[in-house]
Design a protein around this motif. Structure first.
Motif, PDB file in Angstrom:
ATOM      1  N   ALA A 154      51.450  91.472 -61.492  1.00 30.34           N
ATOM      2  CA  ALA A 154      50.255  91.113 -62.271  1.00 30.34           C
ATOM      3  C   ALA A 154      50.446  89.753 -62.939  1.00 30.34           C
ATOM      4  O   ALA A 154      49.495  88.949 -63.007  1.00 30.34           O
ATOM      5  N   SER A 155      51.640  89.457 -63.413  1.00 31.55           N
ATOM      6  CA  SER A 155      51.927  88.158 -64.017  1.00 31.55           C
ATOM      7  C   SER A 155      51.688  87.032 -63.009  1.00 31.55           C
ATOM      8  O   SER A 155      51.104  85.992 -63.344  1.00 31.55           O
ATOM      9  N   PHE A 156      52.135  87.245 -61.782  1.00 32.75           N
ATOM     10  CA  PHE A 156      51.937  86.238 -60.733  1.00 32.75           C
ATOM     11  C   PHE A 156      50.447  86.044 -60.435  1.00 32.75           C
ATOM     12  O   PHE A 156      49.978  84.912 -60.279  1.00 32.75           O
ATOM     13  N   VAL A 157      49.700  87.136 -60.420  1.00 39.20           N
ATOM     14  CA  VAL A 157      48.243  87.050 -60.205  1.00 39.20           C
ATOM     15  C   VAL A 157      47.605  86.255 -61.347  1.00 39.20           C
ATOM     16  O   VAL A 157      46.758  85.384 -61.111  1.00 39.20           O
ATOM     17  N   PHE A 158      48.020  86.534 -62.582  1.00 36.74           N
ATOM     18  CA  PHE A 158      47.503  85.770 -63.721  1.00 36.74           C
ATOM     19  C   PHE A 158      47.853  84.291 -63.577  1.00 36.74           C
ATOM     20  O   PHE A 158      47.041  83.427 -63.918  1.00 36.74           O
ATOM     21  N   ASP A 159      49.056  83.991 -63.105  1.00 33.14           N
ATOM     22  CA  ASP A 159      49.450  82.593 -62.887  1.00 33.14           C
ATOM     23  C   ASP A 159      48.508  81.905 -61.904  1.00 33.14           C
ATOM     24  O   ASP A 159      48.048  80.789 -62.146  1.00 33.14           O
ATOM     25  N   ILE A 160      48.245  82.559 -60.801  1.00 33.73           N
ATOM     26  CA  ILE A 160      47.373  81.972 -59.768  1.00 33.73           C
ATOM     27  C   ILE A 160      45.972  81.743 -60.335  1.00 33.73           C
ATOM     28  O   ILE A 160      45.383  80.665 -60.151  1.00 33.73           O
ATOM     29  N   ILE A 161      45.449  82.737 -61.038  1.00 29.97           N
ATOM     30  CA  ILE A 161      44.114  82.579 -61.646  1.00 29.97           C
ATOM     31  C   ILE A 161      44.143  81.438 -62.658  1.00 29.97           C
ATOM     32  O   ILE A 161      43.235  80.593 -62.702  1.00 29.97           O
TER      33      ILE A 161
ATOM     34  N   PRO B 102      43.255  77.783 -68.820  1.00 33.96           N
ATOM     35  CA  PRO B 102      44.313  78.701 -68.388  1.00 33.96           C
ATOM     36  C   PRO B 102      44.961  79.503 -69.522  1.00 33.96           C
ATOM     37  O   PRO B 102      45.741  80.413 -69.266  1.00 33.96           O
ATOM     38  N   THR B 103      44.606  79.188 -70.773  1.00 35.92           N
ATOM     39  CA  THR B 103      45.308  79.782 -71.910  1.00 35.92           C
ATOM     40  C   THR B 103      45.354  81.314 -71.882  1.00 35.92           C
ATOM     41  O   THR B 103      46.433  81.886 -72.012  1.00 35.92           O
ATOM     42  N   PRO B 104      44.226  82.016 -71.699  1.00 32.55           N
ATOM     43  CA  PRO B 104      44.340  83.489 -71.730  1.00 32.55           C
ATOM     44  C   PRO B 104      45.198  84.040 -70.586  1.00 32.55           C
ATOM     45  O   PRO B 104      45.893  85.047 -70.761  1.00 32.55           O
ATOM     46  N   TYR B 105      45.184  83.364 -69.459  1.00 32.33           N
ATOM     47  CA  TYR B 105      45.990  83.822 -68.319  1.00 32.33           C
ATOM     48  C   TYR B 105      47.470  83.504 -68.536  1.00 32.33           C
ATOM     49  O   TYR B 105      48.338  84.285 -68.152  1.00 32.33           O
ATOM     50  N   ALA B 106      47.735  82.356 -69.174  1.00 33.70           N
ATOM     51  CA  ALA B 106      49.122  82.003 -69.489  1.00 33.70           C
ATOM     52  C   ALA B 106      49.707  82.992 -70.495  1.00 33.70           C
ATOM     53  O   ALA B 106      50.846  83.451 -70.342  1.00 33.70           O
ATOM     54  N   VAL B 107      48.924  83.337 -71.504  1.00 36.24           N
ATOM     55  CA  VAL B 107      49.383  84.311 -72.504  1.00 36.24           C
ATOM     56  C   VAL B 107      49.564  85.679 -71.847  1.00 36.24           C
ATOM     57  O   VAL B 107      50.576  86.349 -72.061  1.00 36.24           O
ATOM     58  N   GLY B 108      48.598  86.071 -71.039  1.00 35.48           N
ATOM     59  CA  GLY B 108      48.702  87.358 -70.340  1.00 35.48           C
ATOM     60  C   GLY B 108      49.920  87.413 -69.431  1.00 35.48           C
ATOM     61  O   GLY B 108      50.632  88.419 -69.386  1.00 35.48           O
ATOM     62  N   SER B 109      50.173  86.341 -68.723  1.00 35.25           N
ATOM     63  CA  SER B 109      51.326  86.275 -67.826  1.00 35.25           C
ATOM     64  C   SER B 109      52.625  86.406 -68.610  1.00 35.25           C
ATOM     65  O   SER B 109      53.539  87.139 -68.215  1.00 35.25           O
ATOM     66  N   ARG B 110      52.675  85.701 -69.743  1.00 30.80           N
ATOM     67  CA  ARG B 110      53.877  85.753 -70.587  1.00 30.80           C
ATOM     68  C   ARG B 110      54.102  87.176 -71.115  1.00 30.80           C
ATOM     69  O   ARG B 110      55.226  87.684 -71.089  1.00 30.80           O
ATOM     70  N   VAL B 111      53.041  87.823 -71.564  1.00 34.49           N
ATOM     71  CA  VAL B 111      53.159  89.203 -72.061  1.00 34.49           C
ATOM     72  C   VAL B 111      53.607  90.135 -70.937  1.00 34.49           C
ATOM     73  O   VAL B 111      54.471  90.998 -71.135  1.00 34.49           O
ATOM     74  N   LEU B 112      53.033  89.966 -69.753  1.00 36.97           N
ATOM     75  CA  LEU B 112      53.415  90.818 -68.613  1.00 36.97           C
ATOM     76  C   LEU B 112      54.877  90.605 -68.213  1.00 36.97           C
ATOM     77  O   LEU B 112      55.572  91.558 -67.848  1.00 36.97           O
ATOM     78  N   ILE B 113      55.356  89.378 -68.296  1.00 39.47           N
ATOM     79  CA  ILE B 113      56.774  89.123 -68.009  1.00 39.47           C
ATOM     80  C   ILE B 113      57.644  89.869 -69.017  1.00 39.47           C
ATOM     81  O   ILE B 113      58.638  90.502 -68.658  1.00 39.47           O
ATOM     82  N   GLY B 114      57.236  89.831 -70.292  1.00 37.16           N
ATOM     83  CA  GLY B 114      57.974  90.561 -71.324  1.00 37.16           C
ATOM     84  C   GLY B 114      57.969  92.062 -71.089  1.00 37.16           C
ATOM     85  O   GLY B 114      59.001  92.733 -71.218  1.00 37.16           O
ATOM     86  N   ILE B 115      56.816  92.600 -70.726  1.00 37.31           N
ATOM     87  CA  ILE B 115      56.712  94.032 -70.417  1.00 37.31           C
ATOM     88  C   ILE B 115      57.626  94.370 -69.239  1.00 37.31           C
ATOM     89  O   ILE B 115      58.335  95.383 -69.254  1.00 37.31           O
TER      90      ILE B 115
END
Length: 171
Positions: A38-45, A52-65
């Protein structure tokens, strides 16, 4: 009694690793795998949208999870690894599987560090993510080999046969 009946991975294990024939490690790995995909998908989006801010934050949170989930998966995987007899194909396969997973966890830890100072999607992070997912896929293939080919922590075949007994339909 056959040789399989005496295999350490066929006898009841540490209760924290899961009951006989139902190890917890395979279900625990779905957390980091799902989070990192999911983090990778957020990165692509994030690379193709205007903000890109909400996707960057989401990706970072998903990496942490994924990293937190991987700690649980690692502990459970070690419990399973301890059940495998040394100097066997299963043992060497499990060691490579574990090593690849440590590399992937290290790569995602590095990515988390890369992403803490920006709300953009770092290209290096996307590349690391893609490579990490490829390595994770290779590790998953080895994990499948452990379970489906070598039967590590899977119930003995005589126990599995119960699932293939034809039931008579009531008349």
């Amino acid at each position: 009694m056959t040789d399989l009946d005496t295999r350490p991975d066929k006898r009841p294990a540490n209760p924290l690793a899961g009951p006989y024939g139902h190890p917890f490690h395979p279900i625990a790995v779905t957390i980091p795998i799902g989070a990192w995909i999911a983090s990778f998908v957020f990165d692509i989006i994030g690379l193709i949208v205007a903000d890109p801010t909400p996707y960057a934050v989401g990706s970072r949170v998903l990496i942490g999870i994924g990293l937190v989930g991987s700690l649980v998966a690692i502990v459970l995987g070690i419990f399973d690894h301890l059940r495998i007899p040394d100097r066997t194909r299963s043992s060497s396969t499990a060691t490579i599987h574990m090593g690849l997973n440590f590399v992937v966890c290290g790569a995602y830890l590095f990515q988390l560090f890369l992403r803490t100072s920006t709300d953009d999607i770092p290209i290096a992070g996307v590349i690391f993510s893609a490579v990490s997912l490829l390595i994770l896929s290779a590790s998953g293939w080895l994990g499948g080999k452990l379970a489906y080919r070598y039967g590590v922590r899977v119930a003995h075949e005589s126990k599995q046969a119960e699932g293939f007994v034809t039931r008579r339909s009531p008349r």
